[in-house]
Design a protein around this motif. Structure first.
Motif, PDB file in Angstrom:
ATOM      1  N   LEU A 136       0.864  -1.173   0.000  1.00 25.34           N
ATOM      2  CA  LEU A 136       0.000   0.000   0.000  1.00 25.34           C
ATOM      3  C   LEU A 136       0.899   1.220   0.000  1.00 25.34           C
ATOM      4  O   LEU A 136       1.767   1.354   0.871  1.00 25.34           O
ATOM      5  CB  LEU A 136      -0.912   0.002   1.224  1.00 25.34           C
ATOM      6  N   VAL A 146      -1.983   0.378  -4.700  1.00 23.60           N
ATOM      7  CA  VAL A 146      -2.135  -0.899  -4.023  1.00 23.60           C
ATOM      8  C   VAL A 146      -1.664  -1.981  -4.978  1.00 23.60           C
ATOM      9  O   VAL A 146      -1.936  -1.920  -6.182  1.00 23.60           O
ATOM     10  CB  VAL A 146      -3.600  -1.139  -3.580  1.00 23.60           C
ATOM     11  N   ALA A 202       1.152  -2.960  -9.564  1.00 27.71           N
ATOM     12  CA  ALA A 202       0.346  -2.071  -8.730  1.00 27.71           C
ATOM     13  C   ALA A 202      -0.732  -1.406  -9.564  1.00 27.71           C
ATOM     14  O   ALA A 202      -0.582  -1.175 -10.769  1.00 27.71           O
ATOM     15  CB  ALA A 202       1.228  -1.021  -8.063  1.00 27.71           C
ATOM     16  N   GLU A 235       5.747   3.432   1.372  1.00 28.79           N
ATOM     17  CA  GLU A 235       5.133   2.158   1.002  1.00 28.79           C
ATOM     18  C   GLU A 235       5.104   1.244   2.204  1.00 28.79           C
ATOM     19  O   GLU A 235       6.123   1.073   2.895  1.00 28.79           O
ATOM     20  CB  GLU A 235       5.921   1.497  -0.125  1.00 28.79           C
TER      21      GLU A 235
END
Length: 388
Positions: free
Chosen positions: A223, A245, A255, A384
């Motif tokens: 994330l 994500v 992602a 992240e």
């Protein structure tokens, strides 16, 4: 063909009075390892050198799997009427583990071969086989073995199997019970670990409790949140926000990104008192190859983004209207990830945008307000989080 098969069985398998009964062997190994027939041939050659025995032969399950880094792991399970024992070994060559598996099986059927193999130093130069990490401590007796007996160091000496008896004196060289020239692979130490009654046949811990089977290096969810600047999609430099994500492995990541270019007021070309308020929202898919490992990584990413560029008239206008236009771009660029905690990394990224659509807005009787450039760029700083 039948005659050839019979001859092979007579040559490889011990006949009546020539050695112990051949155990029931199940061999599982990936390509690149000796096959089951080769392992059984080695077992038969070892048993041919042992005195004849009566009784039920043990059942032996031998499984080899490839490990990262070019190593191999052998898991052996030996079941007899006295109980069940387990042992795990690791080595650099699958052939060495096959030899170890053959000797383990032969000792299970004829414990006399344990002494014939002879003690070896605990660590031999050039050894290619060793006790697997997390294996049992040395020199425990398996079910049915002599309790409290101190065995000499060495792989064969410490490997008591169910139903083993006291070792016989080592035979003289040249006698039928002489150990094979290959012997035990150097450096193979450890024990057959007894299993608790009722334990399953799957992978187990030293206490006998079933251990969870997990894939090695499974992908992790990620994330990401970031902020930065962008140019090209709108005239000049605009601030932007980004969320992502995705999934990542050891050397790759994918992602789904969501970018929002903050609104900017832009004047019309023909009248500075009127213009448009413009902003951009885009969703992207991005794939990366990751260079490096540890605290610092350098992903190189490429992808595509698509969304809408919206505008609303501002200034001295008789009426203000909203307009929406489709927008798309291909993206490519490097980034830098610096891990500051086990699951948290700071990210710095740069992207080149190649516009797949050219957006144009204008105010009636005042001229053009906005037009996307052929190429653009973004720069972002963020964090992240890698989820378990």
């Amino acid at each position: 063909m039948l005659a050839l098969t019979t001859c092979a069985a007579l040559l490889l398998g011990p006949g009546p009075g020539q050695g112990p009964v051949m155990p029931e062997v199940r061999w599982e190994a990936p390509p690149g390892c000796p096959d089951e027939a080769s392992v059984k041939a080695q077992i038969a050659a070892l048993l041919a050198r042992a005195p004849a025995r009566t009784g039920q032969a043990p059942q032996v399950n031998l499984r080899v799997e490839a490990l990262p880094g070019g190593r191999w792991r052998l898991d052996a399970t030996i079941t007899s009427r006295e109980g069940q024992g387990r042992r795990s070994l690791e080595g650099d060559r699958c052939e060495a583990l096959a030899e170890a598996a053959a000797l383990l099986t032969a000792i299970a059927a004829a414990p006399e071969l344990q002494q014939a193999a002879g003690p070896l130093p605990e660590e031999a130069p050039g050894s290619s086989v060793q006790e697997a990490p997390g294996g049992p401590a040395a020199n425990q007796a398996a079910p049915g073995g002599p309790a409290g007996q101190d065995a000499p160091k060495g792989p064969a000496a410490g490997a008591e199997v169910p139903g083993s008896q006291a070792a016989v004196p080592e035979p003289a060289p040249g006698s039928p019970a002489e150990a094979p020239e290959t012997g035990w692979p150097p450096g193979a130490e450890g024990e057959l670990e007894p299993e608790l009654p009722g334990a399953g046949t799957g992978q187990e811990t030293r206490s006998g409790a079933p251990a969870p089977i997990r894939p090695r290096n499974p992908p992790k969810a990620t994330l990401g949140l970031g902020a930065g600047i962008g140019a090209g999609a709108l005239p000049g430099v605009s601030a932007l926000l980004r969320a992502a994500v995705g999934l990542r492995g050891r050397h790759w990541s994918v992602a789904l990104t969501q970018s929002f270019w903050l609104p900017r007021d832009l004047p019309a070309a023909g009248d500075q008192d009127v213009g448009g308020r413009m902003w951009l929202a885009a969703t992207g898919v991005q794939g990366c190859g990751i260079v490096g490992k540890g605290r610092v990584e350098a992903p190189l990413c490429a992808g595509v983004a698509a969304g809408v560029l919206r505008g609303r008239g501002i200034g001295d206008l008789a009426a203000s209207y909203r307009a929406t236009s489709a927008w798309a771009a291909a993206t490519v660029g490097p980034s830098l990830h610096v891990r500051v905690a086990p699951r948290v990394a700071l990210t710095l990224g740069a992207e080149l945008l190649v516009m797949l659509t050219r957006v144009r807005f204008e105010v009636a009787q005042a001229g053009e307000v906005c037009c996307s450039a052929p190429v653009g760029a973004t720069g972002t700083l963020g964090v992240e989080v890698r989820l378990p």
